[in-house]
Enzyme design. Structure first.
Site, PDB file in Angstrom:
ATOM      1  N   ASP A   1       0.862  -1.188   0.000  1.00 60.02           N
ATOM      2  CA  ASP A   1       0.000   0.000   0.000  1.00 60.02           C
ATOM      3  C   ASP A   1       0.891   1.229   0.000  1.00 60.02           C
ATOM      4  O   ASP A   1       1.941   1.236   0.654  1.00 60.02           O
ATOM      5  CB  ASP A   1      -0.902  -0.015   1.260  1.00 60.02           C
ATOM      6  CG  ASP A   1      -2.146   0.823   1.095  1.00 60.02           C
ATOM      7  OD1 ASP A   1      -2.006   2.045   0.882  1.00 60.02           O
ATOM      8  OD2 ASP A   1      -3.253   0.263   1.164  1.00 60.02           O
TER       9      ASP A   1
ATOM     10  N   GLY B   1      -5.102   4.921   2.259  1.00 58.09           N
ATOM     11  CA  GLY B   1      -5.037   3.930   3.335  1.00 58.09           C
ATOM     12  C   GLY B   1      -4.411   4.562   4.570  1.00 58.09           C
ATOM     13  O   GLY B   1      -3.702   5.559   4.473  1.00 58.09           O
TER      14      GLY B   1
ATOM     15  N   ILE C   1     -10.289   5.318  -6.031  1.00 58.90           N
ATOM     16  CA  ILE C   1     -11.670   4.816  -5.898  1.00 58.90           C
ATOM     17  C   ILE C   1     -12.760   5.877  -6.048  1.00 58.90           C
ATOM     18  O   ILE C   1     -13.938   5.546  -6.005  1.00 58.90           O
ATOM     19  CB  ILE C   1     -11.888   4.111  -4.542  1.00 58.90           C
ATOM     20  CG1 ILE C   1     -11.862   5.127  -3.379  1.00 58.90           C
ATOM     21  CG2 ILE C   1     -10.881   3.001  -4.316  1.00 58.90           C
ATOM     22  CD1 ILE C   1     -12.798   4.720  -2.264  1.00 58.90           C
TER      23      ILE C   1
ATOM     24  N   TYR D   1     -13.694   6.417 -13.757  1.00 52.36           N
ATOM     25  CA  TYR D   1     -13.467   5.327 -12.791  1.00 52.36           C
ATOM     26  C   TYR D   1     -14.078   4.017 -13.301  1.00 52.36           C
ATOM     27  O   TYR D   1     -13.427   2.964 -13.291  1.00 52.36           O
ATOM     28  CB  TYR D   1     -14.067   5.722 -11.443  1.00 52.36           C
ATOM     29  CG  TYR D   1     -14.125   4.610 -10.423  1.00 52.36           C
ATOM     30  CD1 TYR D   1     -12.969   4.133  -9.804  1.00 52.36           C
ATOM     31  CD2 TYR D   1     -15.349   4.027 -10.052  1.00 52.36           C
ATOM     32  CE1 TYR D   1     -13.031   3.113  -8.858  1.00 52.36           C
ATOM     33  CE2 TYR D   1     -15.417   3.018  -9.111  1.00 52.36           C
ATOM     34  CZ  TYR D   1     -14.257   2.556  -8.516  1.00 52.36           C
ATOM     35  OH  TYR D   1     -14.320   1.541  -7.583  1.00 52.36           O
TER      36      TYR D   1
ATOM     37  N   LYS E   1     -11.939   0.629 -14.434  1.00 55.46           N
ATOM     38  CA  LYS E   1     -12.173  -0.694 -13.830  1.00 55.46           C
ATOM     39  C   LYS E   1     -12.539  -1.708 -14.925  1.00 55.46           C
ATOM     40  O   LYS E   1     -12.068  -2.846 -14.908  1.00 55.46           O
ATOM     41  CB  LYS E   1     -13.280  -0.609 -12.778  1.00 55.46           C
ATOM     42  CG  LYS E   1     -12.839   0.046 -11.470  1.00 55.46           C
ATOM     43  CD  LYS E   1     -11.925  -0.880 -10.659  1.00 55.46           C
ATOM     44  CE  LYS E   1     -11.641  -0.337  -9.281  1.00 55.46           C
ATOM     45  NZ  LYS E   1     -10.824  -1.237  -8.459  1.00 55.46           N
TER      46      LYS E   1
ATOM     47  N   VAL F   1     -20.891   7.352   0.946  1.00 60.81           N
ATOM     48  CA  VAL F   1     -21.880   8.329   1.407  1.00 60.81           C
ATOM     49  C   VAL F   1     -22.316   8.070   2.850  1.00 60.81           C
ATOM     50  O   VAL F   1     -22.544   9.019   3.602  1.00 60.81           O
ATOM     51  CB  VAL F   1     -23.082   8.364   0.424  1.00 60.81           C
ATOM     52  CG1 VAL F   1     -23.868   7.066   0.425  1.00 60.81           C
ATOM     53  CG2 VAL F   1     -24.004   9.521   0.703  1.00 60.81           C
ATOM     54  N   ILE F   2     -22.383   6.804   3.272  1.00 65.93           N
ATOM     55  CA  ILE F   2     -22.864   6.531   4.634  1.00 65.93           C
ATOM     56  C   ILE F   2     -21.885   7.089   5.666  1.00 65.93           C
ATOM     57  O   ILE F   2     -22.284   7.784   6.611  1.00 65.93           O
ATOM     58  CB  ILE F   2     -23.116   5.009   4.818  1.00 65.93           C
ATOM     59  CG1 ILE F   2     -24.348   4.616   3.976  1.00 65.93           C
ATOM     60  CG2 ILE F   2     -23.304   4.650   6.292  1.00 65.93           C
ATOM     61  CD1 ILE F   2     -24.720   3.153   3.995  1.00 65.93           C
TER      62      ILE F   2
ATOM     63  N   ILE G   1     -26.957  16.255  -0.414  1.00 65.47           N
ATOM     64  CA  ILE G   1     -27.555  15.327  -1.380  1.00 65.47           C
ATOM     65  C   ILE G   1     -27.396  15.935  -2.767  1.00 65.47           C
ATOM     66  O   ILE G   1     -27.869  17.047  -3.018  1.00 65.47           O
ATOM     67  CB  ILE G   1     -29.041  15.087  -1.044  1.00 65.47           C
ATOM     68  CG1 ILE G   1     -29.117  14.310   0.274  1.00 65.47           C
ATOM     69  CG2 ILE G   1     -29.765  14.369  -2.172  1.00 65.47           C
ATOM     70  CD1 ILE G   1     -30.519  14.065   0.786  1.00 65.47           C
TER      71      ILE G   1
ATOM     72  N   ARG H   1     -29.020   3.438  -4.715  1.00 63.92           N
ATOM     73  CA  ARG H   1     -27.803   2.634  -4.657  1.00 63.92           C
ATOM     74  C   ARG H   1     -28.126   1.336  -3.918  1.00 63.92           C
ATOM     75  O   ARG H   1     -29.111   1.244  -3.195  1.00 63.92           O
ATOM     76  CB  ARG H   1     -26.695   3.361  -3.862  1.00 63.92           C
ATOM     77  CG  ARG H   1     -26.218   4.666  -4.483  1.00 63.92           C
ATOM     78  CD  ARG H   1     -25.320   4.397  -5.679  1.00 63.92           C
ATOM     79  NE  ARG H   1     -24.801   5.623  -6.263  1.00 63.92           N
ATOM     80  CZ  ARG H   1     -25.428   6.366  -7.168  1.00 63.92           C
ATOM     81  NH1 ARG H   1     -26.630   6.014  -7.594  1.00 63.92           N
ATOM     82  NH2 ARG H   1     -24.867   7.442  -7.661  1.00 63.92           N
TER      83      ARG H   1
END
Ligand code: NAD
Length: 310
Positions: free
Chosen positions: A31, A36, A78, A143, A147, A186-187, A202, A210
């Site tokens: 890493d 991280g 990410i 992104y 991927k 988001v959480i 929002i 989601r």
């Protein structure tokens, strides 16, 4: 077994390492600590080998692969928003990163690779929800594109060089250790806002949906995929669509606090609706999510409060 976990100091990687250690495996973590954190691995860092290096650095990757039998590849850029702002950086970490890893694997004794891709961003705006693995991939962000490109490279290395792999396409992952100040998740961001009495932001009118999946369920599917010999692609979600307004209600119930909402225009690159059909993982790995949204958010909130006290 001795495994390399790239991105092991990150949110998902640290949970995966914890689960691998619980099953008495040896772990090497590569890493560069860009997103991280030391704190993510502090409970078990004495039990693993940590290599501070970049996934794009051939020398570091070669050192990290020494005596390792198989690899979980999670190191990545990410953030969808950052990929829109900095597509070259996103492609460099995500695409050059996996190619560099695969090239090094060719000169090693590695027998299997599990790649954590994305199910939330790879399908774009599918006509049918939940999306299955045969839904056409039409990413609308750099992104998602990086991927998907990584997946295609991996399949090419499998076809030409015989590298055994599985691809996991997770929905929106949440849980303890996700950065409340990060650009994704988001959480955690909303929990951080509520804790510091800030409004939750929002983007759009709150009807975007989601599929939220708890981080332990993702660690679990990665390990099941590693144990199998299938070379295939697997969605990893609950199949349940939750819109942002309902998510705020769940968060209010879990925290016992009211959230003030602030609305901003939708962001380019963000999909409007997504949820994933994971029945293929159920068929092949006997995997299904074990954590519902309310209990997962409660666990995450408890963790969040514990970090504020220390
Ligand atoms: N969080 C989600 O909702 C979600 C959803 C689907 C897929 N994923 C994928 O899961 C994986 C882990 O994501 P996460 O949520 O834990 O994010 P994270 O940012 O916490 O973890 C990524 C890790 O990779 C490391 N890293 C970044 N660039 C690197 C580089 N150049 N060299 C070496 N290490 C590098 C970071 O320092 C970090 O530890 C990623 O591949 C991500 O695309 C995440």
């Amino acid at each position: 077994m001795k495994y390399l976990v790239t991105g092991g100091a990150g949110f998902v990687g640290s949970h995966l390492i914890e689960s691998l250690l619980a099953e008495n495996h040896e772990v090497v973590c590569l890493d560069n600590f860009s997103t991280g954190k030391e704190t993510n691995i502090e409970g078990f860092k004495e039990n693993i080998t940590i290599i501070n290096g970049d996934i794009r650095d051939p020398n570091k990757v070669r050192v990290a692969l020494k005596d390792v039998e198989a690899v979980y590849h999670l190191a990545a850029q990410i953030s969808v928003a950052r990929s829109v702002r900095e597509p070259i950086f996103d492609a460099s970490v995500n695409i050059e990163g996996i190619i560099n890893l695969l090239e090094s694997i060719l000169t090693s004794d590695i027998n299997r690779l599990i790649f954590v891709s994305t199910g939330g961003a790879i399908y774009g705006e599918p006509l049918q929800i939940p999306a299955t693995e045969i839904t056409e991939e039409k990413p609308i962000s750099p992104y998602g594109i990086s991927k998907l490109t990584s997946e295609i490279y991996l399949q090419w290395y499998h076809k030409i060089h015989g590298i055994s792999y599985s691809i996991i396409r997770p929905a929106n992952i949440y849980g303890p250790r996700q950065d409340p100040l990060g650009e994704a998740g988001v959480i955690s961001i909303f929990l951080g806002n509520i804790y510091s009495n800030q409004p939750v932001t929002i983007y759009g009118d709150g009807t975007d949906t989601r599929d939220y999946i708890f981080v332990k369920d993702i660690a679990n599917i990665c390990m099941k995929a590693m144990e199998s010999s299938y070379c295939n692609t697997y969605n990893a979600g609950t199949g349940i669509e939750t819109n942002l307004l309902d998510l705020v209600k769940v968060i209010e119930e879990a925290t016992g606090q009211k959230a003030e909402k602030e609305f901003k225009p939708p962001r380019p690159g963000d999909v409007k609706h997504i949820a994933l059909d994971s029945s293929k993982a159920l068929d092949d790995f006997k995997w299904k999510p074990q954590n519902d949204l309310l209990s997962g958010v409660r666990t995450t909130w408890k963790w969040f409060l514990s970090t504020q006290k220390s």
